[in-house]
Design an enzyme around this catalytic site. Sequence first.
Site, PDB file in Angstrom:
ATOM      1  N   ARG A 104      34.291  42.360  53.854  1.00 23.58           N
ATOM      2  CA  ARG A 104      34.843  41.018  54.117  1.00 23.58           C
ATOM      3  C   ARG A 104      33.961  40.341  55.165  1.00 23.58           C
ATOM      4  O   ARG A 104      33.754  40.888  56.243  1.00 23.58           O
ATOM      5  CB  ARG A 104      36.282  41.082  54.627  1.00 23.58           C
ATOM      6  CG  ARG A 104      36.757  39.744  55.215  1.00 23.58           C
ATOM      7  CD  ARG A 104      38.216  39.718  55.625  1.00 23.58           C
ATOM      8  NE  ARG A 104      39.086  39.684  54.462  1.00 23.58           N
ATOM      9  CZ  ARG A 104      40.362  39.313  54.501  1.00 23.58           C
ATOM     10  NH1 ARG A 104      40.912  38.929  55.635  1.00 23.58           N
ATOM     11  NH2 ARG A 104      41.084  39.320  53.408  1.00 23.58           N
ATOM     12  N   HIS A 131      37.599  35.077  46.790  1.00 25.05           N
ATOM     13  CA  HIS A 131      38.529  36.138  47.209  1.00 25.05           C
ATOM     14  C   HIS A 131      39.096  36.792  45.941  1.00 25.05           C
ATOM     15  O   HIS A 131      40.282  36.666  45.634  1.00 25.05           O
ATOM     16  CB  HIS A 131      39.646  35.518  48.062  1.00 25.05           C
ATOM     17  CG  HIS A 131      40.464  36.514  48.827  1.00 25.05           C
ATOM     18  ND1 HIS A 131      40.136  37.855  48.919  1.00 25.05           N
ATOM     19  CD2 HIS A 131      41.610  36.363  49.544  1.00 25.05           C
ATOM     20  CE1 HIS A 131      41.037  38.472  49.660  1.00 25.05           C
ATOM     21  NE2 HIS A 131      41.944  37.591  50.046  1.00 25.05           N
ATOM     22  N   GLN A 134      42.340  39.141  45.562  1.00 26.68           N
ATOM     23  CA  GLN A 134      43.614  38.416  45.721  1.00 26.68           C
ATOM     24  C   GLN A 134      44.097  37.876  44.377  1.00 26.68           C
ATOM     25  O   GLN A 134      45.288  37.920  44.055  1.00 26.68           O
ATOM     26  CB  GLN A 134      43.407  37.265  46.723  1.00 26.68           C
ATOM     27  CG  GLN A 134      44.628  36.399  46.940  1.00 26.68           C
ATOM     28  CD  GLN A 134      45.731  37.094  47.712  1.00 26.68           C
ATOM     29  OE1 GLN A 134      45.489  37.682  48.744  1.00 26.68           O
ATOM     30  NE2 GLN A 134      46.967  37.019  47.209  1.00 26.68           N
ATOM     31  N   ASP A 227      47.489  27.532  50.205  1.00 27.44           N
ATOM     32  CA  ASP A 227      46.818  28.406  51.170  1.00 27.44           C
ATOM     33  C   ASP A 227      46.652  27.597  52.461  1.00 27.44           C
ATOM     34  O   ASP A 227      46.885  26.377  52.475  1.00 27.44           O
ATOM     35  CB  ASP A 227      45.452  28.835  50.589  1.00 27.44           C
ATOM     36  CG  ASP A 227      44.672  29.770  51.506  1.00 27.44           C
ATOM     37  OD1 ASP A 227      45.293  30.423  52.377  1.00 27.44           O
ATOM     38  OD2 ASP A 227      43.439  29.853  51.353  1.00 27.44           O
ATOM     39  N   CYS A 268      48.727  33.233  49.440  1.00 23.86           N
ATOM     40  CA  CYS A 268      48.028  34.519  49.626  1.00 23.86           C
ATOM     41  C   CYS A 268      48.323  35.152  50.980  1.00 23.86           C
ATOM     42  O   CYS A 268      48.061  36.335  51.168  1.00 23.86           O
ATOM     43  CB  CYS A 268      46.526  34.315  49.441  1.00 23.86           C
ATOM     44  SG  CYS A 268      45.846  33.065  50.535  1.00 23.86           S
ATOM     45  N   ARG A 313      48.928  43.606  45.877  1.00 20.83           N
ATOM     46  CA  ARG A 313      47.554  43.798  46.377  1.00 20.83           C
ATOM     47  C   ARG A 313      47.184  45.281  46.332  1.00 20.83           C
ATOM     48  O   ARG A 313      46.076  45.648  46.034  1.00 20.83           O
ATOM     49  CB  ARG A 313      47.402  43.297  47.827  1.00 20.83           C
ATOM     50  CG  ARG A 313      47.792  41.881  48.095  1.00 20.83           C
ATOM     51  CD  ARG A 313      46.785  40.809  47.819  1.00 20.83           C
ATOM     52  NE  ARG A 313      45.406  41.108  47.823  1.00 20.83           N
ATOM     53  CZ  ARG A 313      44.549  40.926  48.847  1.00 20.83           C
ATOM     54  NH1 ARG A 313      44.968  40.424  49.975  1.00 20.83           N
ATOM     55  NH2 ARG A 313      43.259  41.202  48.728  1.00 20.83           N
TER      56      ARG A 313
HETATM   57  N1  NVA Z   1      41.418  30.694  52.784  1.00 19.87           N
HETATM   58  C1  NVA Z   1      41.915  31.737  53.649  1.00 19.87           C
HETATM   59  C2  NVA Z   1      42.369  32.916  52.859  1.00 19.87           C
HETATM   60  C3  NVA Z   1      42.973  34.024  53.669  1.00 19.87           C
HETATM   61  C4  NVA Z   1      43.412  35.181  52.838  1.00 19.87           C
HETATM   62  C5  NVA Z   1      40.835  32.122  54.643  1.00 19.87           C
HETATM   63  O1  NVA Z   1      39.698  32.332  54.240  1.00 19.87           O
HETATM   64  O2  NVA Z   1      41.140  32.195  55.839  1.00 19.87           O
HETATM   65  N1   CP Z   2      45.588  37.522  51.619  1.00 15.49           N
HETATM   66  C1   CP Z   2      44.760  38.177  52.444  1.00 15.49           C
HETATM   67  O1   CP Z   2      43.590  38.434  52.158  1.00 15.49           O
HETATM   68  O2   CP Z   2      45.332  38.505  53.628  1.00 15.49           O
HETATM   69  P1   CP Z   2      44.634  39.209  54.862  1.00 15.49           P
HETATM   70  O3   CP Z   2      43.744  38.183  55.512  1.00 15.49           O
HETATM   71  O4   CP Z   2      45.780  39.631  55.757  1.00 15.49           O
HETATM   72  O5   CP Z   2      43.844  40.375  54.357  1.00 15.49           O
END
Ligand code: NVA
Ligand code: CP
Length: 326
Positions: A104, A131, A134, A227, A268, A313
């Site tokens: 990540r 992502h 997800q 989101d 998410c 998940r």
């Molecule tokens: N768009 C959000 C998704 C988190 C799971 C982010 O990147 O922070």
């Molecule tokens: N939805 C998701 O990726 O959550 P986290 O940031 O908690 O991993």
Amino acid sequence: MKGRSFLKLLDFSTEEIRGLIELAKDLKSDKKNNMEKQNLKGKNLVLIFEKDSTGTRCAFEVGALDQGARTTYLGTVGSQIGKKESIIDTARVLGRMFDGIEYRGSSQEKIEELAKHAGIPVWNGLTDKFHPTQILADFMTIEEKKGNLSEQKLVYVGDGRSNMGNSLLIGAAKMGMDFTLLSPLELFPERKLITKAKEIAKDTGAVINFEMLPKKALQDADIVYTDVWLSMGEDFHMWKDRIEMLKEYQVNKKLMGYAKKDAIFMHCLPAFHNLETEIGEKIYQEFGLKELEVSDEVFESEQSVVFDQVENRVHTIKSILVATLG
Ligand code: NVA
Ligand code: CP
């Protein structure tokens, strides 16, 4: 799929995505019935998180442990990655020790580079662009709650060019869904990705629309998805403009009222739906908003399936691990 990386849905066919969802359903039922078989005994996985995570990290850890694999966590501090060791060297170091890498971070290019040089599968745990793990959990949840993906109208509301907007767009196109992205024009996904999605839709029968008006976009929606308005890595000073752009797009009772009566609400997570977070409180102090992308009422309503998504998940990430390593 053995030996393959999972970097973005664009790399996978409709049938392969379908296969991963079906495998996840089987793995879920095996676990619930105490019949799970361990396909990953003796495997070692490394989980790299250059950004924070609750759901994704825990889903990788639980999924791996359920299947008999061990995990090593590399967080935002404490490794050499990017500081003293290039991504290519990191790939070659980890490739000699582990069977698979979860990553990540910000850059999609970086994870593609990692996968090119590691010699083992690399799984995308979120980049600024995509992502994909997800989406598998979301689609599995939609099928459990509403039935066939190709019979659903999914409306994604909010920041349309974020990792979630981009990934839902491609996922919906691949799975032949009726998909509308609802956001202000400035936040539509980049043109190249829209063109790509429309090309895919020609083959799968998906219907892809872009709208700026909530009432029109949400008409007949089976699923309303949102989101956060500002993603990880975007600076706090951007909240002001983003709130200005998106305040009319908050998923509240009024917006849900435009969708079908039995529509479900998805997110998410994490979500800003009350003041019980540090950042939520800080935003309230500066801008006076108690709820952002979703109202607390909708988040806590019967229509909300957000915690079913979270549970899935584990099953979908496990499905990816088993399919690419097992
Ligand atoms: N768009 C959000 C998704 C988190 C799971 C982010 O990147 O922070
Ligand atoms: N939805 C998701 O990726 O959550 P986290 O940031 O908690 O991993």
